[in-house]
Design a protein around this motif. Sequence first.
Motif, PDB file in Angstrom:
ATOM      1  N   LEU A 146      60.025 -80.409  33.087  1.00  0.00           N
ATOM      2  CA  LEU A 146      59.507 -80.129  31.669  1.00  0.00           C
ATOM      3  C   LEU A 146      58.027 -81.108  32.783  1.00  0.00           C
ATOM      4  N   GLU A 147      57.933 -82.192  32.978  1.00  0.00           N
ATOM      5  CA  GLU A 147      57.117 -82.733  33.907  1.00  0.00           C
ATOM      6  C   GLU A 147      56.849 -82.319  35.807  1.00  0.00           C
ATOM      7  N   GLN A 148      57.862 -82.185  36.127  1.00  0.00           N
ATOM      8  CA  GLN A 148      57.577 -81.219  37.203  1.00  0.00           C
ATOM      9  C   GLN A 148      57.023 -80.883  37.527  1.00  0.00           C
ATOM     10  N   GLU A 149      57.346 -79.520  36.447  1.00  0.00           N
ATOM     11  CA  GLU A 149      56.104 -78.370  36.463  1.00  0.00           C
ATOM     12  C   GLU A 149      55.551 -78.645  36.632  1.00  0.00           C
ATOM     13  N   SER A 150      55.145 -78.757  35.070  1.00  0.00           N
ATOM     14  CA  SER A 150      53.530 -79.096  34.750  1.00  0.00           C
ATOM     15  C   SER A 150      52.777 -80.218  35.533  1.00  0.00           C
ATOM     16  N   LYS A 151      52.852 -80.974  36.278  1.00  0.00           N
ATOM     17  CA  LYS A 151      52.063 -82.562  36.796  1.00  0.00           C
ATOM     18  C   LYS A 151      51.152 -81.810  37.744  1.00  0.00           C
ATOM     19  N   GLY A 152      49.915 -81.852  37.661  1.00  0.00           N
ATOM     20  CA  GLY A 152      49.114 -81.762  38.528  1.00  0.00           C
ATOM     21  C   GLY A 152      47.939 -80.300  37.661  1.00  0.00           C
ATOM     22  N   ASN A 153      48.441 -80.390  36.306  1.00  0.00           N
ATOM     23  CA  ASN A 153      47.934 -79.099  35.741  1.00  0.00           C
ATOM     24  C   ASN A 153      47.730 -79.521  34.343  1.00  0.00           C
ATOM     25  N   LYS A 154      46.326 -79.124  34.252  1.00  0.00           N
ATOM     26  CA  LYS A 154      45.825 -79.947  33.605  1.00  0.00           C
ATOM     27  C   LYS A 154      46.621 -78.977  32.117  1.00  0.00           C
ATOM     28  N   TYR A 155      46.601 -77.366  32.082  1.00  0.00           N
ATOM     29  CA  TYR A 155      46.564 -76.789  31.059  1.00  0.00           C
ATOM     30  C   TYR A 155      48.591 -77.078  30.688  1.00  0.00           C
ATOM     31  N   MET A 156      48.551 -76.967  31.772  1.00  0.00           N
ATOM     32  CA  MET A 156      50.280 -77.630  30.969  1.00  0.00           C
ATOM     33  C   MET A 156      50.427 -78.479  31.318  1.00  0.00           C
ATOM     34  N   GLU A 157      49.698 -79.703  31.408  1.00  0.00           N
ATOM     35  CA  GLU A 157      49.765 -81.200  30.643  1.00  0.00           C
ATOM     36  C   GLU A 157      49.803 -80.906  29.955  1.00  0.00           C
ATOM     37  N   ARG A 158      48.914 -80.137  29.258  1.00  0.00           N
ATOM     38  CA  ARG A 158      48.309 -80.248  27.601  1.00  0.00           C
ATOM     39  C   ARG A 158      49.001 -79.635  26.724  1.00  0.00           C
ATOM     40  N   ALA A 159      50.130 -78.660  27.277  1.00  0.00           N
ATOM     41  CA  ALA A 159      51.354 -77.772  26.644  1.00  0.00           C
ATOM     42  C   ALA A 159      52.222 -78.765  26.934  1.00  0.00           C
ATOM     43  N   LEU A 160      52.578 -79.339  27.983  1.00  0.00           N
ATOM     44  CA  LEU A 160      53.962 -80.834  28.126  1.00  0.00           C
ATOM     45  C   LEU A 160      53.679 -81.259  26.384  1.00  0.00           C
ATOM     46  N   GLU A 161      52.551 -81.978  26.388  1.00  0.00           N
ATOM     47  CA  GLU A 161      52.080 -83.068  25.060  1.00  0.00           C
ATOM     48  C   GLU A 161      52.385 -82.531  23.713  1.00  0.00           C
ATOM     49  N   GLU A 162      51.806 -81.216  23.758  1.00  0.00           N
ATOM     50  CA  GLU A 162      52.309 -80.151  22.605  1.00  0.00           C
ATOM     51  C   GLU A 162      53.652 -79.935  22.280  1.00  0.00           C
ATOM     52  N   MET A 163      54.450 -79.697  23.028  1.00  0.00           N
ATOM     53  CA  MET A 163      55.901 -79.935  23.129  1.00  0.00           C
ATOM     54  C   MET A 163      56.457 -81.084  22.663  1.00  0.00           C
ATOM     55  N   ILE A 164      56.002 -82.077  23.048  1.00  0.00           N
ATOM     56  CA  ILE A 164      56.443 -83.439  23.015  1.00  0.00           C
ATOM     57  C   ILE A 164      55.965 -83.551  21.235  1.00  0.00           C
ATOM     58  N   LYS A 165      55.224 -83.404  21.095  1.00  0.00           N
ATOM     59  CA  LYS A 165      54.710 -83.614  19.736  1.00  0.00           C
ATOM     60  C   LYS A 165      55.620 -83.183  18.965  1.00  0.00           C
ATOM     61  N   ILE A 166      56.086 -82.100  19.384  1.00  0.00           N
ATOM     62  CA  ILE A 166      56.617 -81.070  18.201  1.00  0.00           C
ATOM     63  C   ILE A 166      58.144 -81.573  17.856  1.00  0.00           C
ATOM     64  N   SER A 167      58.695 -81.857  19.271  1.00  0.00           N
ATOM     65  CA  SER A 167      60.180 -81.883  19.177  1.00  0.00           C
ATOM     66  C   SER A 167      60.557 -83.518  18.900  1.00  0.00           C
ATOM     67  N   GLN A 168      60.025 -84.303  18.191  1.00  0.00           N
ATOM     68  CA  GLN A 168      59.724 -85.378  18.129  1.00  0.00           C
ATOM     69  C   GLN A 168      60.917 -85.325  16.438  1.00  0.00           C
ATOM     70  N   ASP A 169      61.359 -86.390  15.786  1.00  0.00           N
ATOM     71  CA  ASP A 169      62.259 -87.065  14.954  1.00  0.00           C
ATOM     72  C   ASP A 169      61.156 -86.062  13.966  1.00  0.00           C
ATOM     73  N   GLU A 170      62.156 -85.425  12.931  1.00  0.00           N
ATOM     74  CA  GLU A 170      62.011 -85.490  11.987  1.00  0.00           C
ATOM     75  C   GLU A 170      60.297 -85.829  11.104  1.00  0.00           C
ATOM     76  N   MET A 171      60.306 -87.287  11.000  1.00  0.00           N
ATOM     77  CA  MET A 171      59.294 -88.206   9.929  1.00  0.00           C
ATOM     78  C   MET A 171      58.064 -87.897  11.227  1.00  0.00           C
ATOM     79  N   GLU A 172      58.770 -87.949  12.469  1.00  0.00           N
ATOM     80  CA  GLU A 172      57.155 -88.171  13.068  1.00  0.00           C
ATOM     81  C   GLU A 172      56.782 -85.943  13.725  1.00  0.00           C
ATOM     82  N   ARG A 173      57.169 -85.721  13.441  1.00  0.00           N
ATOM     83  CA  ARG A 173      56.663 -83.805  13.086  1.00  0.00           C
ATOM     84  C   ARG A 173      56.571 -83.933  12.366  1.00  0.00           C
ATOM     85  N   TYR A 174      57.202 -84.246  11.377  1.00  0.00           N
ATOM     86  CA  TYR A 174      56.171 -84.061   9.658  1.00  0.00           C
ATOM     87  C   TYR A 174      54.923 -84.905   9.674  1.00  0.00           C
ATOM     88  N   LEU A 175      54.850 -85.656  10.822  1.00  0.00           N
ATOM     89  CA  LEU A 175      53.258 -86.874  10.221  1.00  0.00           C
ATOM     90  C   LEU A 175      52.250 -85.941  10.995  1.00  0.00           C
TER      91      LEU A 175
END
Length: 166
Positions: A97-126
């Motif tokens: 995911l990091e390799q594919e998104s690198k250098g593309n600001k839109y893909m990097e933003r999508a990756l950030e969102e993917m990381i946020k929603i895949s965190q553990d249950e409490m962090e995802r809830y917050l």
Amino acid sequence: MAEKLKNKVTDGFQKGHPYGELPPCIHVGILNFNQMISPNYYHKFCLMDEKTKEIYSRKFQFHMLELKKLKYAKEKQQRKPLYQWVKLIAAQTWEELEQESKGNKYMERALEEMIKISQDEMERYLYLREEMAESDRVSQMQSAKRIGRKEGKKEGEILKLIANNV
């Protein structure tokens, strides 16, 4: 948000306008298996009469992405943005995911969102509570403005009546 979406969907549909001016309705299917015989990973369909081959409408579009066929993409296809997005969708590890998104600001933003929603249950809830709080704040502001306008209008009408009676 729902109000904005509603307006976007219905903006193109106005009395007296031809249906042809409506924006298309698009379905995107992402398959992790091969459905079509063709080696292409991307397919676009529209409604068509099977017998006459007459296209009913291009307003209903079905776009199909077959992830298993990415390996068959020609070099020319691999340079297109769609291919890059499909590679991102098909990634199996965080490193990919990091390799594919690198250098593309839109893909990097999508990756950030993917990381946020895949965190553990409490962090995802917050995270989701934070997102909902922002939507709540916007809705409350819109509601307050609407109420304020109504009250202002009533006050203006009262002042007008008083001015006319003096």
